[in-house]
Design a protein around this motif. Sequence first.
Motif, short mmCIF file in Angstrom:
data_model
loop_
_atom_site.label_atom_id
_atom_site.label_comp_id
_atom_site.label_asym_id
_atom_site.label_seq_id
_atom_site.Cartn_x
_atom_site.Cartn_y
_atom_site.Cartn_z
N ARG A 125 40.81 25.67 -2.55
CA ARG A 125 41.15 24.28 -2.26
C ARG A 125 42.58 23.96 -2.70
O ARG A 125 43.32 23.29 -1.97
N GLN A 167 33.75 8.80 -3.22
CA GLN A 167 34.03 8.68 -1.79
C GLN A 167 35.50 8.38 -1.53
O GLN A 167 36.12 8.93 -0.62
N GLN A 170 37.63 11.52 -2.17
CA GLN A 170 37.58 12.42 -1.02
C GLN A 170 38.38 11.87 0.15
O GLN A 170 39.05 12.61 0.87
N HIS A 173 42.18 12.52 -0.11
CA HIS A 173 42.54 13.89 0.22
C HIS A 173 42.35 14.17 1.72
O HIS A 173 43.13 14.92 2.32
N THR A 174 41.33 13.56 2.31
CA THR A 174 41.09 13.75 3.74
C THR A 174 42.22 13.16 4.58
O THR A 174 42.63 13.75 5.59
N LYS A 193 35.40 20.97 1.33
CA LYS A 193 35.01 19.64 0.84
C LYS A 193 33.49 19.53 0.73
O LYS A 193 32.97 19.01 -0.27
N HIS A 197 31.49 19.06 -2.81
CA HIS A 197 30.56 17.94 -3.02
C HIS A 197 29.18 18.46 -3.41
O HIS A 197 28.54 17.91 -4.32
N TYR A 209 33.41 12.16 -11.79
CA TYR A 209 34.72 12.23 -11.16
C TYR A 209 35.76 11.90 -12.21
O TYR A 209 35.83 10.77 -12.69
#
Length: 252
Positions: A125, A167, A170, A173-174, A193, A197, A209
């Motif tokens: 990653r 959420q 993520q 980064h998305t 990803k 998760h 997190y």
Amino acid sequence: MCTSNFYPSSIFLCYISRRKHLQLTILYMQSSLAEGAVTMGKIIKSESLHLQAYHLIKEAIMEGNLKPAERVVEAKVASTLGTSRGTVREAIRMLTQDGLLIYNDGFVKVYEPTVDDVVDIFQCRESLEVLAIRLAIKNLTDEVKESLAHNLQETKKVKPDSPELGQLDQQFHTIITEASNNGQLINLLEVIKVKTHYMRKSMVGGSFYPSFIEDHEQIYEWMLNGNEEEAANLMSVHIKKALEGVLMHIKS
């Protein structure tokens, strides 16, 4: 013999009139099942049955209804979903490619990650997200800037123990990954990803997190200023810190 039984979810059929044609909308509602029972929906008759089966089984894994190392019996899943074994077989093949199911001792089982697996996936990653942010800076648009800014604003509003925090993490980064405009990179990071998760969910409960907002804000600033090296270096450090946090939580 499978350790869990499969029970079909209840189905609510709702008929809607539109343009003088009757359309059938099928809404799924999960049944209230006894503890330990696995919940899945039913297959809707359409052209992509194997994709529906894939998503339903994947959801059962990601939500913990199918446990790590648990056997997945093709015939039972087919009966639960109301589809053929061939359809389920193709879905299982896709999930093994994703790494969520594995073949072990002649059986199909849910992937059970190890600490070494966590390290491996975070190393992959890190390298891929560093590449993604370099490409994203080169392709940066006003829309991407606005999406990142909105994400940071929403993140600041969320309580530290809220599931929404993960959420939003993520999502940040998305946005960067998709801004790379590299289809192969996007696909690879989507697989990573999902596995990340799943590892969090199965190994640390899914609620952990580490604090990341400061890193995200600085990454955003470097991106706005076009500082590719600084942004890439911070992304690398950011992923390393995330790995350290997960490992610390596992060991504790």
